[in-house]
Design an enzyme around this catalytic site. Structure first.
Site, PDB file in Angstrom:
ATOM      1  N   ASP A 136       5.334  -5.078  14.262  1.00 34.20           N
ATOM      2  CA  ASP A 136       4.628  -4.899  13.360  1.00 34.20           C
ATOM      3  C   ASP A 136       3.533  -3.913  13.639  1.00 34.20           C
ATOM      4  O   ASP A 136       2.921  -4.105  14.500  1.00 34.20           O
ATOM      5  CB  ASP A 136       3.868  -5.524  12.328  1.00 34.20           C
ATOM      6  CG  ASP A 136       3.379  -5.626  10.678  1.00 34.20           C
ATOM      7  OD1 ASP A 136       3.383  -4.006  10.574  1.00 34.20           O
ATOM      8  OD2 ASP A 136       3.216  -6.305  10.021  1.00 34.20           O
ATOM      9  N   MET A 159       0.688  -1.527  -0.273  1.00 37.37           N
ATOM     10  CA  MET A 159      -0.512  -0.001  -0.160  1.00 37.37           C
ATOM     11  C   MET A 159       0.622   1.550  -0.141  1.00 37.37           C
ATOM     12  O   MET A 159       1.483   1.002   0.825  1.00 37.37           O
ATOM     13  CB  MET A 159      -0.881  -0.174   1.369  1.00 37.37           C
ATOM     14  CG  MET A 159      -1.565   1.284   1.711  1.00 37.37           C
ATOM     15  SD  MET A 159      -2.981   0.986   3.177  1.00 37.37           S
ATOM     16  CE  MET A 159      -1.886   1.776   4.716  1.00 37.37           C
ATOM     17  N   SER A 204       3.685  -7.241   2.103  1.00 37.45           N
ATOM     18  CA  SER A 204       2.423  -6.130   2.878  1.00 37.45           C
ATOM     19  C   SER A 204       0.950  -7.094   1.725  1.00 37.45           C
ATOM     20  O   SER A 204       1.226  -8.205   1.413  1.00 37.45           O
ATOM     21  CB  SER A 204       2.261  -4.964   2.963  1.00 37.45           C
ATOM     22  OG  SER A 204       1.497  -4.444   3.312  1.00 37.45           O
ATOM     23  N   GLN A 205       0.612  -5.811   1.537  1.00 38.44           N
ATOM     24  CA  GLN A 205      -0.890  -6.984   0.680  1.00 38.44           C
ATOM     25  C   GLN A 205      -0.593  -7.080  -0.337  1.00 38.44           C
ATOM     26  O   GLN A 205      -1.593  -7.729  -1.045  1.00 38.44           O
ATOM     27  CB  GLN A 205      -1.850  -5.325   0.402  1.00 38.44           C
ATOM     28  CG  GLN A 205      -1.712  -4.141  -0.439  1.00 38.44           C
ATOM     29  CD  GLN A 205      -2.461  -2.955  -0.513  1.00 38.44           C
ATOM     30  OE1 GLN A 205      -3.112  -2.797   0.488  1.00 38.44           O
ATOM     31  NE2 GLN A 205      -2.765  -2.681  -1.241  1.00 38.44           N
ATOM     32  N   HIS A 207       7.253  -3.606  10.898  1.00 37.49           N
ATOM     33  CA  HIS A 207       6.390  -3.700   9.192  1.00 37.49           C
ATOM     34  C   HIS A 207       7.143  -3.381   8.107  1.00 37.49           C
ATOM     35  O   HIS A 207       7.856  -2.637   7.662  1.00 37.49           O
ATOM     36  CB  HIS A 207       5.458  -3.058   9.047  1.00 37.49           C
ATOM     37  CG  HIS A 207       4.302  -3.453   7.904  1.00 37.49           C
ATOM     38  ND1 HIS A 207       4.300  -4.863   7.743  1.00 37.49           N
ATOM     39  CD2 HIS A 207       4.049  -2.650   6.680  1.00 37.49           C
ATOM     40  CE1 HIS A 207       3.940  -5.210   7.041  1.00 37.49           C
ATOM     41  NE2 HIS A 207       3.483  -3.586   5.817  1.00 37.49           N
TER      42      HIS A 207
END
Ligand code: NAG
Length: 300
Positions: free
Chosen positions: A226, A34, A108-109, A282
């Site tokens: 995270d 993102m 991540s995403q 993260h």
């Protein structure tokens, strides 16, 4: 005479082998997270060059959604995930260099999106999927926008809390499509246009299961501190127990695993699932770790 002939033949074979192994390095496909893009030099551009340095001759494709990097960033917030997956499936299947298969690394995403690619696309075979901080059971909170330098981030957080499962938000906001509210499990199952589908929540799509099991390895890297993903255990397919947002349920205790709705149990029994945790925030890892634990273990 015969001996010399033999030597020549074996030299020829050896040369061939070397050339072949050089040119058949398994390509790597990357998908960013993102607020990021395919190619910024401080993020995926950097990862791409580390891969190229450590796997000589490798072809690395970093996915870009849109015609330039800015559009790519915007689309990481505002484009239907299913449309993105469809587009990527097409692009990968048209890329000649990937036709013998590829490895994939999702950030991540981008990690859950690449899992959807593995499950849904009929194209070239994904071999190993490395998930770096992917939210495979979704998120219930984006607690910290500080590391995403984008003014949309705070607005998005508010929208998710109030309207995640409305049709408009589901269709237009990427993060809503993996928003998982443990107090509204039923609504999540029925209305999540992306995550609940690829997790076989409502029904079991045998294609998803069959395709996922074709992976050689699914490597799940979790960042223990995270500050972006809530709960972090989602990076290992865990989540909150239904009905509250405190107690955690691990993958191994979940219905998804026990009923083997997605093939993960079988993959686990075959040694294909790898659970790695890092003592960091993260997506914070050092290059030495990446080379040793990821590249050398799964990508060469
Ligand atoms: C399962 O997924 C495939 C690939 O996305 C899709 O074409 C098919 O219609 C789905 N099957 C069911 C029963 O939903």
């Amino acid at each position: 005479m015969i001996n010399i002939f033999r030597i020549e033949v074996s030299l020829l074979l050896l040369t061939r082998l070397c050339v072949t192994s050089y040119t058949t390095k398994v390509p790597v496909v990357l998908w960013h997270g993102m607020g990021d893009s395919c190619c910024f030099s401080y993020s995926l551009g950097k990862v791409k060059s580390v891969l190229e340095e450590n796997i000589p001759g490798v072809y690395v494709k970093s996915i870009r959604i849109g015609t330039n990097n800015i559009e790519d960033v915007e689309n990481s917030f505002f484009k239907s995930v299913n449309e993105q997956i469809e587009q990527v499936c097409q692009e990968l299947s048209m890329d000649e260099k990937l036709k013998h298969g590829y490895n994939a690394i999702g950030f991540s995403q981008g990690a859950q999106f690449l899992r959807a690619v593995a499950q849904k696309c009929g194209g070239p075979q994904m071999q190993n999927l490395i998930s770096l901080g992917g939210q495979h059971q979704g998120v219930y909170g984006l607690p910290n926008c500080a590391s995403i330098k984008h003014y949309f981030c705070d607005m998005i957080r508010r929208m998710l809390h109030y309207a995640a499962y409305t049709k408009y938000v589901q269709n237009n906001l990427v993060q809503a499509q993996f928003w998982h509210d443990p107090n509204r499990e039923e609504e999540y199952r029925k209305r999540s246009t992306f995550l609940s589908d690829i997790n076989n929540e409502l029904q079991i799509n045998e294609t998803y299961k069959r395709n996922l099991k074709k992976l050689k390895n699914l490597v799940l890297v979790k960042f223990d501190h995270d500050q972006m993903v809530q709960p972090a255990i989602s990076e290992w397919f865990g989540f909150y127990k239904p009905g509250q947002a405190v107690e955690i349920e691990t993958l191994h205790n979940s219905k998804l695993y026990i009923e083997d709705r997605l093939g993960l149990k079988e993959m686990d029994a075959n040694g294909k699932l790898h659970f790695i945790s890092l003592d960091s925030k993260h997506l914070q890892f050092d290059i030495e770790w990446f080379i040793e634990a990821i590249i050398n273990k799964f990508l060469v």
